[in-house]
Design a protein around this motif. Structure first.
Motif, PDB file in Angstrom:
ATOM      1  N   SER A 283       0.728  -1.098  -0.018  1.00  0.00           N
ATOM      2  CA  SER A 283      -0.033  -0.197  -0.078  1.00  0.00           C
ATOM      3  C   SER A 283       0.929   1.276  -0.065  1.00  0.00           C
ATOM      4  O   SER A 283       0.611   2.181  -0.620  1.00  0.00           O
ATOM      5  CB  SER A 283      -1.078   0.149   1.347  1.00  0.00           C
ATOM      6  N   LYS A 284       1.953   1.282   0.984  1.00  0.00           N
ATOM      7  CA  LYS A 284       2.785   2.376   0.826  1.00  0.00           C
ATOM      8  C   LYS A 284       3.545   2.777  -0.521  1.00  0.00           C
ATOM      9  O   LYS A 284       3.477   3.808  -1.013  1.00  0.00           O
ATOM     10  CB  LYS A 284       3.832   2.000   2.031  1.00  0.00           C
ATOM     11  N   ILE A 285       4.126   1.565  -1.012  1.00  0.00           N
ATOM     12  CA  ILE A 285       5.073   1.897  -2.299  1.00  0.00           C
ATOM     13  C   ILE A 285       3.864   2.200  -3.407  1.00  0.00           C
ATOM     14  O   ILE A 285       4.477   3.198  -4.393  1.00  0.00           O
ATOM     15  CB  ILE A 285       5.811   0.764  -2.462  1.00  0.00           C
ATOM     16  N   THR A 286       2.866   1.787  -3.542  1.00  0.00           N
ATOM     17  CA  THR A 286       2.078   1.998  -4.685  1.00  0.00           C
ATOM     18  C   THR A 286       1.088   3.315  -4.392  1.00  0.00           C
ATOM     19  O   THR A 286       0.824   4.127  -5.470  1.00  0.00           O
ATOM     20  CB  THR A 286       1.032   1.133  -4.792  1.00  0.00           C
ATOM     21  N   GLY A 287       1.127   3.455  -3.259  1.00  0.00           N
ATOM     22  CA  GLY A 287       0.049   4.887  -2.827  1.00  0.00           C
ATOM     23  C   GLY A 287      -1.155   4.585  -2.887  1.00  0.00           C
ATOM     24  O   GLY A 287      -2.091   5.501  -2.795  1.00  0.00           O
ATOM     25  N   VAL A 288      -1.582   3.282  -3.088  1.00  0.00           N
ATOM     26  CA  VAL A 288      -3.155   2.868  -2.924  1.00  0.00           C
ATOM     27  C   VAL A 288      -3.171   1.967  -2.128  1.00  0.00           C
ATOM     28  O   VAL A 288      -2.558   0.916  -2.045  1.00  0.00           O
ATOM     29  CB  VAL A 288      -3.278   2.150  -4.522  1.00  0.00           C
ATOM     30  N   GLU A 374      13.956  -7.006  -0.489  1.00  0.00           N
ATOM     31  CA  GLU A 374      14.668  -5.887  -0.228  1.00  0.00           C
ATOM     32  C   GLU A 374      14.266  -5.275   0.793  1.00  0.00           C
ATOM     33  O   GLU A 374      14.991  -4.756   1.701  1.00  0.00           O
ATOM     34  CB  GLU A 374      14.604  -5.078  -1.575  1.00  0.00           C
ATOM     35  N   TYR A 375      12.953  -5.111   0.969  1.00  0.00           N
ATOM     36  CA  TYR A 375      12.306  -4.447   2.151  1.00  0.00           C
ATOM     37  C   TYR A 375      12.456  -5.201   3.380  1.00  0.00           C
ATOM     38  O   TYR A 375      12.840  -4.647   4.479  1.00  0.00           O
ATOM     39  CB  TYR A 375      10.965  -4.081   1.671  1.00  0.00           C
ATOM     40  N   LYS A 376      12.127  -6.425   3.296  1.00  0.00           N
ATOM     41  CA  LYS A 376      11.991  -7.228   4.685  1.00  0.00           C
ATOM     42  C   LYS A 376      13.540  -7.661   4.888  1.00  0.00           C
ATOM     43  O   LYS A 376      13.698  -7.738   6.344  1.00  0.00           O
ATOM     44  CB  LYS A 376      11.216  -8.554   4.167  1.00  0.00           C
ATOM     45  N   SER A 437      11.757   7.479  -6.536  1.00  0.00           N
ATOM     46  CA  SER A 437      10.677   8.193  -6.442  1.00  0.00           C
ATOM     47  C   SER A 437       9.746   8.478  -7.592  1.00  0.00           C
ATOM     48  O   SER A 437       8.539   8.234  -7.657  1.00  0.00           O
ATOM     49  CB  SER A 437      11.078   9.648  -6.101  1.00  0.00           C
ATOM     50  N   ALA A 438      10.371   8.600  -8.641  1.00  0.00           N
ATOM     51  CA  ALA A 438       9.577   8.391 -10.033  1.00  0.00           C
ATOM     52  C   ALA A 438       8.982   7.204 -10.350  1.00  0.00           C
ATOM     53  O   ALA A 438       7.917   7.215 -10.861  1.00  0.00           O
ATOM     54  CB  ALA A 438      10.404   8.817 -11.431  1.00  0.00           C
ATOM     55  N   PHE A 439       9.875   5.951 -10.205  1.00  0.00           N
ATOM     56  CA  PHE A 439       9.341   4.773 -10.370  1.00  0.00           C
ATOM     57  C   PHE A 439       7.797   4.410  -9.671  1.00  0.00           C
ATOM     58  O   PHE A 439       6.739   4.028 -10.424  1.00  0.00           O
ATOM     59  CB  PHE A 439      10.132   3.748 -10.195  1.00  0.00           C
ATOM     60  N   PHE A 440       7.915   4.606  -8.345  1.00  0.00           N
ATOM     61  CA  PHE A 440       6.532   4.345  -7.518  1.00  0.00           C
ATOM     62  C   PHE A 440       5.628   5.554  -7.569  1.00  0.00           C
ATOM     63  O   PHE A 440       4.374   5.184  -7.705  1.00  0.00           O
ATOM     64  CB  PHE A 440       7.234   4.303  -5.807  1.00  0.00           C
ATOM     65  N   ARG A 441       5.951   6.636  -8.113  1.00  0.00           N
ATOM     66  CA  ARG A 441       4.904   7.661  -8.530  1.00  0.00           C
ATOM     67  C   ARG A 441       4.176   7.312  -9.643  1.00  0.00           C
ATOM     68  O   ARG A 441       3.130   7.564  -9.863  1.00  0.00           O
ATOM     69  CB  ARG A 441       5.736   9.056  -8.426  1.00  0.00           C
ATOM     70  N   SER A 442       5.086   6.586 -10.493  1.00  0.00           N
ATOM     71  CA  SER A 442       4.289   6.376 -12.115  1.00  0.00           C
ATOM     72  C   SER A 442       3.522   5.050 -11.692  1.00  0.00           C
ATOM     73  O   SER A 442       2.430   5.020 -12.506  1.00  0.00           O
ATOM     74  CB  SER A 442       5.401   5.892 -13.077  1.00  0.00           C
ATOM     75  N   LEU A 443       3.844   4.323 -10.940  1.00  0.00           N
ATOM     76  CA  LEU A 443       2.786   3.027 -10.583  1.00  0.00           C
ATOM     77  C   LEU A 443       1.560   3.515  -9.739  1.00  0.00           C
ATOM     78  O   LEU A 443       0.584   3.049 -10.328  1.00  0.00           O
ATOM     79  CB  LEU A 443       3.529   2.067  -9.549  1.00  0.00           C
ATOM     80  N   ASN A 444       1.630   4.577  -9.006  1.00  0.00           N
ATOM     81  CA  ASN A 444       0.381   5.237  -8.511  1.00  0.00           C
ATOM     82  C   ASN A 444      -0.421   5.829  -9.546  1.00  0.00           C
ATOM     83  O   ASN A 444      -1.810   5.701  -9.582  1.00  0.00           O
ATOM     84  CB  ASN A 444       0.721   6.306  -7.547  1.00  0.00           C
ATOM     85  N   LEU A 445       0.128   6.562 -10.430  1.00  0.00           N
ATOM     86  CA  LEU A 445      -0.470   7.065 -11.604  1.00  0.00           C
ATOM     87  C   LEU A 445      -1.151   5.901 -12.415  1.00  0.00           C
ATOM     88  O   LEU A 445      -2.572   6.329 -12.578  1.00  0.00           O
ATOM     89  CB  LEU A 445       0.275   8.110 -12.320  1.00  0.00           C
ATOM     90  N   TYR A 446      -0.644   5.154 -12.880  1.00  0.00           N
ATOM     91  CA  TYR A 446      -1.108   3.896 -13.557  1.00  0.00           C
ATOM     92  C   TYR A 446      -2.301   3.194 -13.110  1.00  0.00           C
ATOM     93  O   TYR A 446      -3.599   3.085 -13.383  1.00  0.00           O
ATOM     94  CB  TYR A 446       0.059   2.863 -13.972  1.00  0.00           C
TER      95      TYR A 446
END
Length: 831
Positions: A283-288, A374-376, A437-446
C-alpha cells in the motif's frame, strides 16, 4: 498465478516450458492469427449466482442473474461463454417477471435472442438456470491438460481416498470461469458479484468479497452468502469449500484469514502471517491503500498452478502447507504469498486487457518478490531474488519472444519466463533508470488512472512519461515490444603512459539488433570510487577514463541491473578488489565464483574463505557448494570455517550444507556435532547430520534411520533415511519410505525424493513390494499434465529403468516373480 522455474518445478506448474503434444504434428497456424482484445458488444455490470455443488456427480446446479448493457452499439442479442452446461431455463427479468428468451448453444457458448434492441448503458438482466458438468467437459475436450479448462474441481468428491480430504475449488485463469457459471469470459470485462452457495454444514466456504450471512438448513446443509461490491474480472471469481481450519488475522481492521488443513493450523501464521505487513508495504509503495474489503488465502489439494490471485481469495497449492520442521529451513512459500498479494493491485485492481498484455499482471507480481525481499531482508536479499529470476529467464530459451506479443498458440503460452522473469527484470531496469521516487509515483498514476478497468502496456508507458517528463518509447519498444537481450563482452585496456583506461563493451548477440543501454561505471582506487553514467548505443562502444594512478577496479554495470549475459574480462586482482569494495550481492557473488575456479591460488582462496564468512547466508551457502575438496590446500584451509558454520551458523540451510561437507573429513571428533544435528528441528541439518554419521559409523546410522523412518519426515531427512536404509538392504525400509512418498504432494520435493525411492526399490527383494513401489512412481509420472510429460518422462522413466537394471543384476534364476516385475517395469517405463 505464480510459478517456479526448475526442472522439478515443472510439476509444481509447467508453464515456463514450451507445451509439447506427445509427438503429434505441431499446429503453426497460430503464427498468422492476431490475438486481439475481446470485442465488447455487451458489458457485464453485475453477476449474481446461487449454486449448489453435487459431490456425488461432480455437478454444480446453478442459477445466474446477469446484468449487462450494450457497450456502445445497440444490440438485440447476447453471447455468453458457458462450457458444457445443461440449460434448464433462460429468461429476461423484467418487472418482477421471467420472460422466456430464445437461445441456441453448443458446448462452449450460449447465444441468446433478447426481447428487443437495447441501447448503450441501458441495463437488462438475464436469468439462467443451468447445470455445470466440469468433469464430463474435461473428459470430452481437455483430458490431461495442465490445469484443465473446466474451471471447477471436485477433489475426492465421494471420499473414496482416505488419505485425501474432500474439497472443492475453482480456477478461472485463463478463461475457465465459464466452466462453472455463464459469463463473458474476457479480461476486459468487470462486474460486481454476489454468490450464494449451499453445501454440507461441516465445510467452510470461501469466495470473493465479504461473507454477509450463513443459514443452517434442515437437511444438514448450510447456505453462505458472499458479496463483492467492487468490480473485478470473471476469471478472478472464486469458490472454495472443505474441512479447513480458518486462522484469523487482520490488517487495519480488514479481515485477513488463512484457510489450511487442520494439521497445519498451529503453523498457519508462520506460513502466511507476513501478509498484513506485506499489505502495508505494498500500500505504501503504490500509494494505493489495499483496495478490497478482505483478504483470505486457502490451500487446495491437487492444485497444480502454484497459486492464483482470485480477488480477495487467493488459492495456494498444498505444498504451501509446511510443517514446523520445514519452516525451520525457511518459509519457501513467502515469495509466493507476496507475489499473489501484489496481484491484488496489478491484475485485480487494474487488469491486463488481453493475454497479450499479461506483463501488466505477471511482471509486476514477479517483481514484487524482489521488492519484498529487499524491504524485509535487505538489499542483498532483493538482489539475490532479482538475479535468480534473471537466471531463470536466461535458462528458458525464450529469446525470440516479445514481452507483449499478439501471436501465440494458446493464452496459456503467455504464462512463461518472459511474462514473469524477464518482465520483472525489465521493471527493475526501469526503476533504476528513472529512480525510486519517479518509479513508484508512476505506478501510483497507472493504478489510479485505470482503477477497476483493464489496461495495455502503452498505458503504463504513458504513466511513466507523465511523471518523468521523458519520452520512453525507446525503452518500451526495445523491451516490451521487442525480444531478446544483450550479450556483452567487456574488455579493459590500460595505458599508464597516457594515463588512460579504455573500457570496450561489445554486443555479441546474433543479428543486427542493437540494445540501447544506460548504466553506470564505477572506477575504484582503493575504497574510493567515482561513478560515470554512460549510454551504450552501438554494437561496440568504448568508454575512456583518465587516471593518475591505474584503477584497482573498473566496474561496468555498477548497480548490476542489466538484463544481459556478460563476459566480464577482469583479472583476479580486479575481482578480489570487487569483493572487498564494490559490495553488492552480485559483485561479491561474481568474485566468489571467479575465485572458486582458481582455488590453487592463495589470493583467490582467501576470497573463497571470505565467502564462507560472508554476511549474507545465500553467499555462504553458495561458497560451500564451490569448494574443491579434492585439493588438500582447500580442505585444510576451510576446515576451521566449516566447523564454525556447522556449530554456530544461524541459517539452517547453510549449517546443514556445512555438515554435509564436514562429513567428508571422516573425523571421529566431529561425531557430537552430527549426533546433535540429527535431533535439530531443521530437516536439512538433521538429514545431512545423519549422512555424516553414516560415514563414521554405518551401523549406528542405520539404527537411527530405522527409528526415524517411523516418524514424520520430509525433504533432505527423508532422502537420507532412504539412502541409508537402502545401503543396508531395502526391504525393512520399504513400507515407511513408500508411505511417505505416496503421501507427498505433487511438488518439487516429491520429484527430488523419487530418485532416492527408486534407488531403494532397486535393493528391495520382495517382488510384490517392488511392483507396488514402481506403481507409485508410475502414478506420479502419469499425474503430470499430459502436455508437459515430454519434460518429465525422461528422468522418471530413467529411474524406473534403473530399478529394473538393479533388480536384473541381483536376479536369481528361480525368482520368476521378480523377473515378471522387471518385465512389467520395462514395459511401463516408456511412453
Amino acid at each position: 498465478m505464480n510459478k517456479i522455474i526448475s526442472l522439478a518445478a515443472i510439476i509444481a506448474f509447467p508453464l515456463f516450458l514450451t507445451a509439447q503434444d506427445g509427438g503429434k504434428p505441431q499446429d503453426t497456424t497460430w503464427k498468422t492469427l492476431y490475438r486481439e482484445s475481446g470485442t465488447r458488444i455487451n458489458d457485464l455490470v453485475h453477476t449474481k449466482l446461487d449454486v449448489k455443488p453435487d459431490f456425488s456427480k461432480s455437478y454444480l446446479y446453478g442459477k445466474a442473474w446477469i446484468t449487462l448493457h450494450p457497450h456502445f452499439y445497440p444490440t438485440d442479442s447476447l453471447t455468453l461463454d458457458a462450457k458444457y452446461f445443461v440449460f434448464n431455463k433462460v429468461a429476461l427479468v423484467k418487472g418482477g417477471q421471467m420472460i422466456p428468451l430464445k437461445y441456441e448453444h453448443d458446448d462452449f457458448v450460449i447465444r441468446i435472442k433478447l426481447d428487443r434492441t437495447y441501447k448503450a448503458n441501458e441495463n437488462y438482466t438475464v436469468y439462467i438456470d443451468y447445470t455445470a458438468r466440469p468433469d464430463e467437459f474435461e473428459e470430452k475436450y481437455d483430458k490431461g491438460a495442465a490445469l484443465g479448462i473446466k474451471g471447477l474441481f471436485f477433489i475426492n468428491p465421494k471420499g473414496e481416498d482416505p488419505k485425501k480430504p474432500t474439497q472443492l475449488w475453482t480456477q478461472g485463469e485463463s478463461e475457465s470461469s465459464s466452466g462453472w457459471f455463464p459469463t463473458i469470459d474476457k479480461t476486459n470485462q468487470k462486474t460486481t458479484q454476489e454468490l450464494t452457495v449451499t453445501i454440507t454444514d461441516k465445510f467452510v466456504t470461501l469466495s470473493n468479497g465479504k461473507l454477509m450471512s450463513q443459514k443452517k438448513n434442515a437437511d444438514g446443509t448450510r447456505t453462505d452468502y458472499w458479496k463483492m461490491d467492487l468490480p473485478h474480472c470473471p476469471y478472478l471469481f472464486f469458490l472454495g469449500a472443505g474441512d479447513y481450519a480458518v486462522i484469523k488475522d487482520s490488517y487495519k481492521g480488514k479481515e485477513v484469514n488463512y484457510y489450511v488443513e487442520k494439521e497445519y493450523k498451529d503453523v498457519a501464521k508462520q506460513i502466511f502471517g507476513g501478509t498484513p505487513e506485506m499489505m502495508g508495504y505494498f500500500s505504501k509503495i503504490t500509494g494505493v491503500e489495499y483496495p478490497w474489503i478482505k483478504y483470505s488465502q486457502i490451500t487446495g489439494r491437487d492444485y497444480v498452478a502454484g497459486a492464483m490471485e482470485n480477488t480477495t481469495a487467493t488459492i495456494h497449492q498444498e505444498s504451501a502447507q509446511q510443517d514446523a520442521r520445514e519452516l525451520a529451513d525457511g518459509n519457501q512459500w513467502e515469495t509466493t504469498v507476496a507475489h499473489e498479494l501484489f496481484h491484488q493491485w496489478f491484475g485485480d485492481y487494474v487488469t491486463a486487457e488481453s493475454w497479450s498484455n499479461l506483463t501488466l499482471n505477471e511482471s509486476f507480481a514477479n517483481y514484487s518478490e524482489t521488492l519484498w525481499n529487499e524491504y524485509k531482508y535487505g538489499k542483498d536479499a532483493g538482489d539475490a531474488q532479482n538475479l535468480s529470476d534473471m537466471q531463470g529467464y536466461l535458462a528458458s530459451g525464450s529469446e525470440k519472444k516479445d514481452l507483449v506479443r499478439f501471436y501465440y498458440s494458446n493464452e496459456i503460452d503467455m504464462f512463461d519466463a518472459v511474462s514473469y522473469n524477464k518482465g520483472g527484470r525489465i521493471l527493475h531496469m526501469l526503476r533504476n533508470f528513472v529512480g525510486d521516487s519517479a518509479f513508484f509515483r508512476s505506478l501510483n498514476l497507472y493504478l489510479t488512472t485505470n482503477k477497476f478497468k483493464s489496461a495495455e502496456a502503452h498505458q503504463l508507458r504513458l504513466a511513466f512519461e507523465e511523471v518523468t517528463g521523458r519520452d520512453l518509447t525507446w525503452f518500451f519498444n526495445q523491451w516490451y515490444y521487442g525480444s531478446g537481450h544483450p550479450k556483452l563482452d567487456i574488455d579493459y585496456v590500460y595505458d599508464d603512459a597516457a594515463g588512460l583506461a579504455k573500457v570496450i563493451v561489445k554486443q555479441t548477440q546474433r543479428g543486427d539488433k542493437v540494445f540501447k543501454l544506460p548504466f553506470a561505471i564505477d572506477v575504484y582506487n582503493g575504497a574510493a570510487k567515482k561513478r560515470y553514467p554512460v549510454w551504450m548505443q552501438h554494437k561496440a562502444d568504448t568508454f575512456y577514463f583518465s587516471y593518475q594512478q591505474r584503477p584497482d577496479l573498473i566496474n561496468v554495470d555498477a548497480d548490476k541491473i542489466l538484463l544481459a549475459e556478460k563476459k566480464d574480462n577482469k583479472t583476479l586482482q580486479n575481482f578480489i578488489h570487487q569483493y572487498k569494495f564494490a559490495g553488492t550481492y552480485v559483485d561479491r557473488r561474481e568474485a566468489i565464483e571467479f575465485c572458486a575456479r582458481k582455488q590453487d591460488d592463495a589470493a583467490a582462496l582467501e576470497i573463497v574463505k571470505a565467502g564462507l564468512q560472508d554476511r549474507f547466508p545465500r553467499l555462504r551457502g553458495l561458497t560451500i557448494t564451490k569448494l574443491d575438496m579434492k585439493k588438500d590446500n582447500v580442505k585444510n584451509a576451510v576446515e576451521p570455517l566449516l566447523l564454525s558454520i556447522a556449530r554456530n551458523d544461524k541459517d539452517a540451510l547453510v549449517k546443514g550444507n556445512a555438515i554435509k561437507v564436514l562429513g567428508d573429513y571422516l573425523k571421529a571428533e566431529y561425531r557430537p556435532i552430527y549426533e546433535k544435528g540429527i535431533n535439530e528441528l531443521s530437516y536439512t541439518v538433521a538429514g545431512y547430520s545423519l549422512e555424516a554419521l553414516s560415514k563414521l559409523d554405518a551401523p549406528a546410522a542405520v539404527a537411527i534411520a530405522a527409528k526415524l523412518s517411523k516418524l514424520p519426515s520430509k525433504g533432505i531427512l527423508t532422502e537420507k533415511i532412504a539412502d541409508i536404509m537402502t545401503a543396508s538392504g531395502g526391504d525393512e525400509a520399504y513400507d515407511d519410505v513408500a508411505a511417505k512418498f505416496e503421501a507427498m504432494a505433487m511438488s518439487q520435493a516429491k520429484f527430488q525424493s523419487a530418485a532416492s525411492f527408486a534407488k531403494l526399490l532397486g535393493k528391495v527383494t520382495d517382488a510384490a513390494k517392488v511392483k507396488k513401489g514402481a506403481d507409485l512412481l508410475l502414478k506420479f509420472r502419469d499425474e503430470i499434465p499430459e502436455n508437459f510429460r515430454s519434460q518429465t518422462d525422461g528422468p522418471l522413466n530413467g529411474m524406473l529403468n534403473g530399478i529394473a537394471k538393479a533388480q536384473e543384476t541381483a536376479l536369481k534364476a528361480d525368482n520368476t516373480a521378480m523377473k515378471e516385475v522387471i518385465d512389467y517395469i520395462r514395459k511401463k517405463a516408456v511412453r
